[in-house]
Design a protein around this motif. Structure first.
Motif, PDB file in Angstrom:
ATOM      1  N   ASP A  77      -0.320 -68.770 -67.797  1.00  0.00           N
ATOM      2  CA  ASP A  77      -0.099 -67.531 -66.894  1.00  0.00           C
ATOM      3  C   ASP A  77       0.531 -66.562 -67.488  1.00  0.00           C
ATOM      4  OD1 ASP A  77      -0.652 -69.063 -64.281  1.00  0.00           O
ATOM      5  OD2 ASP A  77       0.838 -70.600 -65.179  1.00  0.00           O
ATOM      6  N   LEU A  84      10.737 -64.423 -64.333  1.00  0.00           N
ATOM      7  CA  LEU A  84      10.373 -66.032 -63.902  1.00  0.00           C
ATOM      8  C   LEU A  84      10.984 -66.734 -62.737  1.00  0.00           C
ATOM      9  CD1 LEU A  84       9.953 -67.371 -67.699  1.00  0.00           C
ATOM     10  CD2 LEU A  84       7.907 -66.689 -66.008  1.00  0.00           C
ATOM     11  N   CYS A  88      -1.405 -78.670 -68.190  1.00  0.00           N
ATOM     12  CA  CYS A  88      -2.239 -78.471 -66.794  1.00  0.00           C
ATOM     13  C   CYS A  88      -3.030 -79.700 -66.380  1.00  0.00           C
ATOM     14  CB  CYS A  88      -3.207 -77.167 -67.296  1.00  0.00           C
ATOM     15  SG  CYS A  88      -2.428 -75.740 -67.568  1.00  0.00           S
ATOM     16  N   ASP A 120       8.410 -76.797 -62.314  1.00  0.00           N
ATOM     17  CA  ASP A 120       7.781 -75.679 -61.691  1.00  0.00           C
ATOM     18  C   ASP A 120       7.380 -74.563 -63.084  1.00  0.00           C
ATOM     19  OD1 ASP A 120       8.749 -75.924 -59.066  1.00  0.00           O
ATOM     20  OD2 ASP A 120      10.584 -76.024 -60.083  1.00  0.00           O
ATOM     21  N   LEU A 121       7.944 -74.814 -64.051  1.00  0.00           N
ATOM     22  CA  LEU A 121       7.654 -73.982 -65.225  1.00  0.00           C
ATOM     23  C   LEU A 121       7.789 -74.603 -66.463  1.00  0.00           C
ATOM     24  CD1 LEU A 121       7.259 -70.869 -65.951  1.00  0.00           C
ATOM     25  CD2 LEU A 121       9.833 -70.744 -65.984  1.00  0.00           C
ATOM     26  N   ARG A 161       3.624 -73.263 -63.698  1.00  0.00           N
ATOM     27  CA  ARG A 161       3.180 -72.055 -64.360  1.00  0.00           C
ATOM     28  C   ARG A 161       3.278 -72.140 -65.906  1.00  0.00           C
ATOM     29  NH1 ARG A 161       6.489 -67.266 -62.056  1.00  0.00           N
ATOM     30  NH2 ARG A 161       8.077 -68.800 -61.893  1.00  0.00           N
ATOM     31  N   THR A 162       2.640 -71.749 -66.721  1.00  0.00           N
ATOM     32  CA  THR A 162       2.587 -71.962 -68.043  1.00  0.00           C
ATOM     33  C   THR A 162       3.122 -70.610 -68.808  1.00  0.00           C
ATOM     34  OG1 THR A 162       0.393 -71.905 -68.199  1.00  0.00           O
ATOM     35  CG2 THR A 162       1.388 -74.345 -68.045  1.00  0.00           C
TER      36      THR A 162
END
Length: 109
Positions: free
Chosen positions: A90, A107, A65, A48-49, A72-73
């Motif tokens: 992000d 986050l 990506c 997710d992250l 999310r980055t």
């Protein structure tokens, strides 16, 4: 709420990985030179992250990506993020401005 899967890449002197785990996230850590196969092995496609702590490895952001749209980055580092990745990022946070616990809470919240 489902558990958040996080990949933390790079040295973690500011303990963002620990702070994310304290918020209930499942964290996989990557160190050394981070390659596409290493990211895939770490489960980046299901993460997710993605949290990068070493801007010297900023080229991993476009790779992440490219591998998945649903992530999310985040860069959590003291150094400036290179221009070429800013559009795919992000969030960028300097540990001197916001501690790991506060960032992890934001986050995961």
């Amino acid at each position: 709420m489902t558990e958040m899967n996080v990949v933390v890449a790079g040295p973690d002197e500011d303990e963002i990985g620990d702070a994310l785990e304290a918020e209930g996230a499942s964290v996989i850590r990557l160190n050394g030179v981070i390659s596409r196969p290493a990211l895939e092995e770490a489960g980046i496609v299901d993460a997710d992250l993605y949290v990068l702590t070493d801007v010297g490895q900023a080229t991993t952001i476009p790779v992440v990506c490219d591998l998945t749209d649903d992530i999310r980055t985040v860069v959590y580092a003291r150094d400036t993020v290179p221009e070429f990745v800013k559009g795919q990022l992000d969030l960028a946070v300097d540990p001197k401005l916001m501690d790991a616990a506060m960032v992890a809470e934001e986050l995961t919240g």
